[in-house]
Motif scaffolding. Structure first.
Motif, PDB file in Angstrom:
ATOM      1  N   SER A 101       0.795  -1.233   0.000  1.00 57.54           N
ATOM      2  CA  SER A 101       0.000   0.000   0.000  1.00 57.54           C
ATOM      3  C   SER A 101       0.824   1.278   0.000  1.00 57.54           C
ATOM      4  O   SER A 101       0.312   2.343   0.309  1.00 57.54           O
ATOM      5  CB  SER A 101      -0.955  -0.009   1.205  1.00 57.54           C
ATOM      6  OG  SER A 101      -0.209   0.152   2.394  1.00 57.54           O
ATOM      7  N   THR A 102       2.113   1.196  -0.370  1.00 54.58           N
ATOM      8  CA  THR A 102       2.876   2.444  -0.502  1.00 54.58           C
ATOM      9  C   THR A 102       2.418   3.155  -1.774  1.00 54.58           C
ATOM     10  O   THR A 102       1.943   2.521  -2.712  1.00 54.58           O
ATOM     11  CB  THR A 102       4.382   2.167  -0.609  1.00 54.58           C
ATOM     12  OG1 THR A 102       4.585   1.174  -1.617  1.00 54.58           O
ATOM     13  CG2 THR A 102       4.951   1.667   0.697  1.00 54.58           C
ATOM     14  N   PHE A 103       2.572   4.487  -1.787  1.00 52.41           N
ATOM     15  CA  PHE A 103       2.236   5.249  -2.995  1.00 52.41           C
ATOM     16  C   PHE A 103       3.435   5.172  -3.947  1.00 52.41           C
ATOM     17  O   PHE A 103       4.506   5.685  -3.614  1.00 52.41           O
ATOM     18  CB  PHE A 103       1.953   6.711  -2.654  1.00 52.41           C
ATOM     19  CG  PHE A 103       0.769   6.886  -1.733  1.00 52.41           C
ATOM     20  CD1 PHE A 103      -0.496   6.493  -2.130  1.00 52.41           C
ATOM     21  CD2 PHE A 103       0.936   7.440  -0.478  1.00 52.41           C
ATOM     22  CE1 PHE A 103      -1.585   6.647  -1.289  1.00 52.41           C
ATOM     23  CE2 PHE A 103      -0.146   7.595   0.371  1.00 52.41           C
ATOM     24  CZ  PHE A 103      -1.412   7.200  -0.042  1.00 52.41           C
ATOM     25  N   PRO A 104       3.263   4.539  -5.117  1.00 58.84           N
ATOM     26  CA  PRO A 104       4.423   4.332  -5.991  1.00 58.84           C
ATOM     27  C   PRO A 104       5.015   5.631  -6.540  1.00 58.84           C
ATOM     28  O   PRO A 104       6.144   5.628  -7.007  1.00 58.84           O
ATOM     29  CB  PRO A 104       3.891   3.445  -7.118  1.00 58.84           C
ATOM     30  CG  PRO A 104       2.420   3.497  -7.028  1.00 58.84           C
ATOM     31  CD  PRO A 104       2.050   3.896  -5.636  1.00 58.84           C
ATOM     32  N   TRP A 105       4.253   6.738  -6.479  1.00 57.61           N
ATOM     33  CA  TRP A 105       4.767   7.998  -7.033  1.00 57.61           C
ATOM     34  C   TRP A 105       5.456   8.864  -5.972  1.00 57.61           C
ATOM     35  O   TRP A 105       5.891   9.961  -6.256  1.00 57.61           O
ATOM     36  CB  TRP A 105       3.645   8.796  -7.706  1.00 57.61           C
ATOM     37  CG  TRP A 105       2.511   9.107  -6.777  1.00 57.61           C
ATOM     38  CD1 TRP A 105       2.416  10.191  -5.961  1.00 57.61           C
ATOM     39  CD2 TRP A 105       1.334   8.328  -6.562  1.00 57.61           C
ATOM     40  NE1 TRP A 105       1.246  10.130  -5.247  1.00 57.61           N
ATOM     41  CE2 TRP A 105       0.556   9.003  -5.601  1.00 57.61           C
ATOM     42  CE3 TRP A 105       0.851   7.126  -7.101  1.00 57.61           C
ATOM     43  CZ2 TRP A 105      -0.668   8.511  -5.163  1.00 57.61           C
ATOM     44  CZ3 TRP A 105      -0.359   6.654  -6.655  1.00 57.61           C
ATOM     45  CH2 TRP A 105      -1.101   7.348  -5.697  1.00 57.61           C
ATOM     46  N   ARG A 106       5.526   8.383  -4.728  1.00 61.42           N
ATOM     47  CA  ARG A 106       6.202   9.149  -3.674  1.00 61.42           C
ATOM     48  C   ARG A 106       7.417   8.380  -3.195  1.00 61.42           C
ATOM     49  O   ARG A 106       7.351   7.163  -3.063  1.00 61.42           O
ATOM     50  CB  ARG A 106       5.266   9.332  -2.470  1.00 61.42           C
ATOM     51  CG  ARG A 106       4.179  10.354  -2.686  1.00 61.42           C
ATOM     52  CD  ARG A 106       3.168  10.282  -1.556  1.00 61.42           C
ATOM     53  NE  ARG A 106       2.221  11.370  -1.683  1.00 61.42           N
ATOM     54  CZ  ARG A 106       2.210  12.447  -0.895  1.00 61.42           C
ATOM     55  NH1 ARG A 106       3.055  12.539   0.109  1.00 61.42           N
ATOM     56  NH2 ARG A 106       1.347  13.403  -1.103  1.00 61.42           N
ATOM     57  N   MET A 146      12.486   5.443  -4.339  1.00 58.16           N
ATOM     58  CA  MET A 146      11.091   5.200  -4.675  1.00 58.16           C
ATOM     59  C   MET A 146      10.749   3.767  -4.245  1.00 58.16           C
ATOM     60  O   MET A 146      11.619   2.896  -4.222  1.00 58.16           O
ATOM     61  CB  MET A 146      10.871   5.345  -6.186  1.00 58.16           C
ATOM     62  CG  MET A 146      11.190   6.712  -6.744  1.00 58.16           C
ATOM     63  SD  MET A 146      10.351   8.069  -5.911  1.00 58.16           S
ATOM     64  CE  MET A 146       8.764   8.048  -6.730  1.00 58.16           C
ATOM     65  N   SER A 148       9.498   1.386  -5.764  1.00 57.50           N
ATOM     66  CA  SER A 148       9.866   0.360  -6.750  1.00 57.50           C
ATOM     67  C   SER A 148      11.302  -0.117  -6.570  1.00 57.50           C
ATOM     68  O   SER A 148      11.659  -1.185  -7.038  1.00 57.50           O
ATOM     69  CB  SER A 148       9.673   0.904  -8.165  1.00 57.50           C
ATOM     70  OG  SER A 148      10.456   2.060  -8.343  1.00 57.50           O
ATOM     71  N   ALA A 149      12.119   0.687  -5.881  1.00 58.84           N
ATOM     72  CA  ALA A 149      13.512   0.286  -5.685  1.00 58.84           C
ATOM     73  C   ALA A 149      13.703  -0.486  -4.370  1.00 58.84           C
ATOM     74  O   ALA A 149      14.835  -0.814  -4.021  1.00 58.84           O
ATOM     75  CB  ALA A 149      14.414   1.525  -5.715  1.00 58.84           C
TER      76      ALA A 149
ATOM     77  N   ALA B   2      13.693   6.111 -12.005  1.00 55.79           N
ATOM     78  CA  ALA B   2      14.605   5.106 -11.486  1.00 55.79           C
ATOM     79  C   ALA B   2      14.601   3.890 -12.405  1.00 55.79           C
ATOM     80  O   ALA B   2      15.642   3.307 -12.678  1.00 55.79           O
ATOM     81  CB  ALA B   2      14.193   4.706 -10.080  1.00 55.79           C
ATOM     82  N   GLN B   6      17.691   2.105 -14.346  1.00 58.58           N
ATOM     83  CA  GLN B   6      18.074   0.716 -14.173  1.00 58.58           C
ATOM     84  C   GLN B   6      18.199   0.001 -15.500  1.00 58.58           C
ATOM     85  O   GLN B   6      19.135  -0.740 -15.734  1.00 58.58           O
ATOM     86  CB  GLN B   6      17.028  -0.001 -13.326  1.00 58.58           C
ATOM     87  CG  GLN B   6      17.283   0.169 -11.849  1.00 58.58           C
ATOM     88  CD  GLN B   6      16.138  -0.383 -11.035  1.00 58.58           C
ATOM     89  OE1 GLN B   6      15.156  -0.872 -11.594  1.00 58.58           O
ATOM     90  NE2 GLN B   6      16.268  -0.313  -9.743  1.00 58.58           N
ATOM     91  N   ASP B 168      -5.155   1.233  -7.925  1.00 61.69           N
ATOM     92  CA  ASP B 168      -5.082   0.208  -6.909  1.00 61.69           C
ATOM     93  C   ASP B 168      -6.037   0.592  -5.766  1.00 61.69           C
ATOM     94  O   ASP B 168      -5.865   1.628  -5.130  1.00 61.69           O
ATOM     95  CB  ASP B 168      -3.633   0.159  -6.414  1.00 61.69           C
ATOM     96  CG  ASP B 168      -3.340  -1.106  -5.661  1.00 61.69           C
ATOM     97  OD1 ASP B 168      -4.296  -1.859  -5.388  1.00 61.69           O
ATOM     98  OD2 ASP B 168      -2.162  -1.324  -5.339  1.00 61.69           O
ATOM     99  N   VAL B 170      -6.478  -0.389  -2.797  1.00 63.40           N
ATOM    100  CA  VAL B 170      -5.974  -0.262  -1.431  1.00 63.40           C
ATOM    101  C   VAL B 170      -5.446   1.160  -1.177  1.00 63.40           C
ATOM    102  O   VAL B 170      -5.532   1.670  -0.061  1.00 63.40           O
ATOM    103  CB  VAL B 170      -4.907  -1.339  -1.114  1.00 63.40           C
ATOM    104  CG1 VAL B 170      -3.590  -1.056  -1.801  1.00 63.40           C
ATOM    105  CG2 VAL B 170      -4.673  -1.430   0.389  1.00 63.40           C
ATOM    106  N   LEU B 171      -4.965   1.827  -2.225  1.00 64.95           N
ATOM    107  CA  LEU B 171      -4.455   3.196  -2.034  1.00 64.95           C
ATOM    108  C   LEU B 171      -5.598   4.140  -1.670  1.00 64.95           C
ATOM    109  O   LEU B 171      -5.424   5.083  -0.904  1.00 64.95           O
ATOM    110  CB  LEU B 171      -3.749   3.680  -3.300  1.00 64.95           C
ATOM    111  CG  LEU B 171      -2.540   2.850  -3.726  1.00 64.95           C
ATOM    112  CD1 LEU B 171      -1.855   3.468  -4.930  1.00 64.95           C
ATOM    113  CD2 LEU B 171      -1.556   2.694  -2.577  1.00 64.95           C
ATOM    114  N   VAL B 174      -6.237   3.550   1.901  1.00 68.35           N
ATOM    115  CA  VAL B 174      -5.224   4.235   2.720  1.00 68.35           C
ATOM    116  C   VAL B 174      -5.639   5.698   2.913  1.00 68.35           C
ATOM    117  O   VAL B 174      -5.668   6.199   4.042  1.00 68.35           O
ATOM    118  CB  VAL B 174      -3.820   4.168   2.058  1.00 68.35           C
ATOM    119  CG1 VAL B 174      -2.847   5.085   2.771  1.00 68.35           C
ATOM    120  CG2 VAL B 174      -3.293   2.742   2.058  1.00 68.35           C
ATOM    121  N   PRO B 192      -2.426  11.760  -8.948  1.00 71.73           N
ATOM    122  CA  PRO B 192      -1.108  11.145  -9.166  1.00 71.73           C
ATOM    123  C   PRO B 192      -1.200   9.685  -9.608  1.00 71.73           C
ATOM    124  O   PRO B 192      -0.414   9.243 -10.433  1.00 71.73           O
ATOM    125  CB  PRO B 192      -0.398  11.285  -7.819  1.00 71.73           C
ATOM    126  CG  PRO B 192      -1.378  11.806  -6.858  1.00 71.73           C
ATOM    127  CD  PRO B 192      -2.541  12.336  -7.600  1.00 71.73           C
TER     128      PRO B 192
END
Ligand SMILES: Nc1ncnc2c1ncn2[C@@H]1O[C@H](COP(=O)(O)OP(=O)(O)OP(=O)(O)O)[C@@H](O)[C@H]1O
Ligand SMILES: [Mg+2]
Lengths: 284, 267
Positions: A101-106, A146, A148-149, B2, B6, B168, B170-171, B174, B192
């Motif tokens: 549930s992390t925000f992928p854009w932050r 991020m 994703s990393a 990122a 990569q 998603d 779940v976001l 949140v 976003p």
């Protein structure tokens, strides 16, 4: 120290419960295909108490978690916080979700600072407080990355830090450590216990990990496999302050064995159920 | 960001970067070769006298016409009008499109009720509404803006509604669990999370707005690049006509490129 003399449950007994779950019932769908996910579940949690809900996969734990968090509002029964029935997400509650549930854009720090941003806390204080909790979950040095990393377990720790930073009076967590290895799980469990005791934070942990539940809890609510009912409530009278070392004690082993007997019964019912569903499916 | 980094590192360590760069060079060679071939073919056709004189004018006369056009102040006046029409269409239609897309995407009932209309209306050629727009807004710039806005509205609304549904879930939970206000939900979670589909919609909307503005100008107008094209056509000044078409083609390409760069979505 004897067990009896230190059997504090984090709160003086006789105190009024802060969170009451009263005959909560939730069914998905209607007619013959309906699934009863939560069946008249009742228990309560006192201020500062750490309670775990344990049960086999699919028994309705996440459903109960979402109901208590105020995210599901079509259910029967009552959820009371400070004696008031909740209407939507309550301001005293902070939630850590089972899913990613992390925000992928932050990046990490902006993810963690998110709740403070919503509250309008100014930037420097926001970053200070976020740093503190990033450090606490062992992610110092990863602030600018991020999601994703990061690995799955690291992302889950970001989510935990994000909820802790808002310093909720009642912390709800749905299998927050599921993506972590055993060592990290034990150590993070220590940190959570420490915060919980420092802040006297009321905590409800949903889990299917028995060791974790016994390590952390004052009480464990054991649920049955479908429909999800309360099978038993077990008081864990292990000394506090508690650390992960407790897992090697005899008393710990007794609790695990005792609860496992109940849990095995339910888990095997669940296995048999999905097995027959699979056979029925392949035949039809 | 990122991720692309990569990928680059990865290709570099695998020794692919070299191959990649040289294959890029060879595609550029092919492109240049194709343009050269077309130019030579065109010129040969023009000089052969096989077709009507002036239908395929010499490249040199086209080049001279382009030069004359870019020196002509009237060209800039018309360019400004068209650019304003496209910009205003995109601002109005795109803005409304994002808003309606969010509402349709967020609300299951509204979405189920109204989205079919949007789908049915989306592929109808908007130019058929032009007479209506002329009646409402006159023959000037306003009717082109109205038509352009109508065109890109559908494009942007559909891609926004689609993006909304891919969020998603779940976001969203949140955000709700932290008691975000509806405004905070829109600005800090929905937008976003939908950045890529919304920006792609806006780029597609830019294309639709450009096509619509020029098309409407060629139908009925007194200014704009489309009007200029028809003016030149009525004089049967073929070199200038081709010259202007080439300029419009390049401008549209550059506009799309700038929008792509600004929004961080690649072509
Ligand atoms: N939105 C929904 N619609 C229909 N059925 C649902 C829905 N959500 C959950 N269920 C059903 O309710 C039951 C309980 O699901 P829930 O996610 O609460 O289980 P859980 O105890 O959290 O399982 P796990 O430990 O695997 O996370 C399951 O049978 C599931 O199929
Ligand atoms: Mg669950």
């Amino acid at each position: 120290m004897t067990l009896a003399s230190t059997a504090t449950t984090g709160a003086p007994s006789g105190q009024r419960p802060q969170l009451v779950i009263d005959k909560v019932f939730k069914q998905f769908g209607v007619g013959p295909g309906a699934v009863t996910a939560v069946d008249h579940v009742s228990f309560d949690v006192k201020p500062g108490e750490f309670v775990s809900v344990i049960g086999p996969s699919g028994c309705g734990k996440s459903t109960l978690f979402n109901i208590i968090g105020g995210l599901l509002d079509e259910y029967e029964g009552d959820v009371l916080i400070e004696r008031e029935r909740i209407a939507g997400p309550h301001k005293a509650v902070g939630m850590v979700f089972q899913e990613e549930s992390t925000f992928p854009w932050r990046n990490v720090i902006d993810n963690v600072a998110f709740p403070l941003e919503l509250q309008g806390v100014n930037k420097s204080e926001r970053l200070d407080r976020a740093h503190h909790f990033i450090d606490l979950v062992g992610l110092k040095g990863f602030e600018r990355l991020m999601p994703s990393a990061l690995s799955g377990g690291m992302r889950q720790r970001v989510s935990i830090a994000r909820t802790l930073v808002s310093q909720p009076q009642i912390l709800l967590m749905d299998e927050p450590f599921a993506a972590l290895d055993e060592q990290t799980r034990l150590l993070l469990g220590d940190k959570i216990t420490q915060i919980q005791q420092d802040l006297n934070q009321t905590t409800l942990l949903i889990t299917h990990n028995l060791t974790e539940a016994v390590q952390l809890s004052d009480r464990i609510v054991v649920m049955t496999y479908r429909p999800g009912k309360v099978k038993r409530i077990v008081d864990i009278d292990l000394p506090r302050p508690r650390s992960s070392d407790v897992v090697s004690s005899d008393a710990f082993g007794h609790y695990v064995a005792e609860i496992w007997a109940d849990l095995r019964e339910e888990a095997s019912r669940g296995m048999a159920d999905s097995e027959s569903a699979r056979r029925g499916g392949s035949r039809g | 960001m990122a991720a692309t980094g990569q990928v680059k590192d990865f290709t570099a360590t695998m020794g692919w970067a070299r191959g990649g760069r040289s294959s890029l060079r060879s595609t550029n060679l092919i492109r240049i070769g194709l343009l050269l071939g077309m130019g030579i073919g065109w010129e040969a056709l023009s000089r052969s006298g096989l077709l009507f004189r002036d239908v395929v004018p010499s490249l040199f006369s086209i080049w001279a016409a382009i030069w004359k056009l870019v020196m002509n102040p009237a060209f800039y006046a018309n360019l400004q009008v068209t650019a304003w029409e496209i910009f205003a269409s995109l601002a109005i239609g795109g803005g409304l499109g994002v808003a309606v897309g969010i509402i349709l995407g967020a609300n299951r009932f509204l979405g189920a009720a109204y989205e079919p209309y949007v789908y049915y209306l989306a592929p109808t050629p908007r130019i058929i509404f032009f007479p209506v727009m002329i009646m409402w807004f006159g023959v000037g710039v306003a009717s082109k803006i109205a038509l352009g806005a109508l065109s890109c509205f559908f494009t942007v609304a559909l891609s926004t509604a689609g993006g909304m549904r891919e969020i998603d879930k779940v976001l969203i939970r949140v955000g709700r669990s932290f008691r975000a206000t509806p405004w905070q939900m829109a600005m800090k979670i929905y937008l976003p999370a939908m950045r890529v589909p919304v920006l792609n919609g806006i780029r597609l909307g830019f294309g639709t707005a450009t096509v619509t503005a020029l098309l409407a100008e060629t139908k009925l107008s007194n200014q704009g690049l489309g009007f200029m094209i028809m003016q030149i056509y009525s004089r049967f000044d073929m070199p200038s006509l081709y010259g202007l078409l080439i300029i419009v083609f390049i401008l549209a390409g550059v506009g799309n490129l700038i929008l792509g760069k600004a929004t961080g979505t690649s072509a």
